[in-house]
Write an enzyme that holds these catalytic residues in place. Structure first.
Site, PDB file in Angstrom:
ATOM      1  N   ASP A 209      15.195   6.067  40.787  1.00 45.30           N
ATOM      2  CA  ASP A 209      15.443   7.368  41.393  1.00 45.30           C
ATOM      3  C   ASP A 209      14.222   8.024  41.940  1.00 45.30           C
ATOM      4  OD1 ASP A 209      18.126   7.504  40.358  1.00 45.30           O
ATOM      5  OD2 ASP A 209      17.458   7.624  38.509  1.00 45.30           O
TER       6      ASP A 209
ATOM      7  N   HIS B  44      12.563   5.195  31.383  1.00 45.44           N
ATOM      8  CA  HIS B  44      13.897   4.632  31.335  1.00 45.44           C
ATOM      9  C   HIS B  44      14.250   4.311  29.867  1.00 45.44           C
ATOM     10  CE1 HIS B  44      17.101   1.855  32.512  1.00 45.44           C
ATOM     11  NE2 HIS B  44      17.101   2.498  33.513  1.00 45.44           N
TER      12      HIS B  44
END
Length: 282
Positions: free
Chosen positions: A219, A165
């Protein structure tokens, strides 16, 4: 198609050009409420089915599932979808939220700004990870294939989707809420292999990369949940958008409140003092 539908709503909104805070809050509520109707109606029409009108007895997440499948969902499934929408609702100045703010900073309308955010979200580097994780899981097929699949990817310097991320260098706190729900849903539907594949990837194959700040993101488990609910993979990004509409709207409303034109500058690093060549000599 979601962006087309959202910008199209402006034509039917009498307050579309009113950028006052009160009007924008009302428009944000309408956009949030109508977006699932657009996504589900489009999906049903493209598959030869009739659109389903919203049910006033259901909440936001329940209506999305009802309009998608034409069946009243059970409370557990509604709660799961509600959590997913909440986790995706707002997450700082990510690419799509920044796109919305840039549009808002020009004093464009809320409908236009949110539509611009959808365009940014469509990019696979932002909104497409859940779909790619599910595609990867299907390619792996069974948990025992996960390690070899991942090693081949890493040896070829390819990415393992759902990891890393831009902000977090530890586990994405949103991921833990979907992890347990992915496991529970897999057991409930009698198909635990997707969770098993994801667990093997995260706890075994990719565990050494945590030292580099590479952990699972939101996700990673989302795609398995959507798949187990029977949702088509090309709806994964629209679902992300449905959850994020309130966040985009809030970002825009904040931008309007203390507005300044967002106009980043670029630093030129190309060749300097280049000689002009007349057109006929090129």
């Amino acid at each position: 198609r979601a962006a087309d539908g959202l910008i199209g709503l402006a034509a039917f909104d009498e307050e579309s050009e009113d950028n006052s805070k009160a009007a924008n809050v009302r428009k944000a509520l309408r956009l949030t409420a109508k977006a699932p109707t657009i996504v589900t109606a489009h999906h049903r029409l493209r598959t030869g089915l009739e659109p389903v009108a919203p049910n006033l007895e259901l909440n936001h997440a329940g209506n999305f599932l009802y309009m998608l499948f034409n069946e009243i969902p059970d409370e557990e499934t509604v709660a799961l979808m509600d959590v997913d929408f909440i986790l995706h609702a707002e997450h700082g100045v990510n690419a799509s939220s920044f796109a919305a703010r840039v549009s808002a900073s020009t004093n464009s309308t809320l409908h236009a700004a949110v539509s611009g955010a959808v365009g940014a979200l469509k990019g696979p580097a932002h909104g497409g990870a859940a779909e790619e994780v599910m595609k990867m899981s299907m390619e792996i097929g069974n948990p025992e294939n996960a390690e070899e699949y991942a090693r081949n990817k890493l040896d070829n310097r390819e990415r393992i989707m759902g990891f890393g991320h831009r902000v977090y260098k530890a586990e994405d706190p949103r991921a833990r809420h979907l992890r347990e729900r992915s496991q529970a849903l897999g057991e409930k539907r009698g198909d635990p292999r997707w969770f098993q594949i994801l667990t093997h990837l995260s706890e075994d194959v990719m565990a050494p990369y945590r030292e580099r700040g590479i952990y699972v993101n939101v996700d990673f488990y989302a795609g398995s949940i959507y798949h187990l609910l029977g949702i088509e993979s090309d709806l994964f990004i629209p679902i992300f958008a449905l959850g994020r509409v309130p966040g985009w709207s809030a970002q825009c409303i904040e931008q309007y409140e203390n507005n300044i034109l967002l106009r980043p500058r670029l630093h030129y690093i190309g060749e300097m003092d280049r000689e002009y060549v007349p057109l006929e000599q090129r």
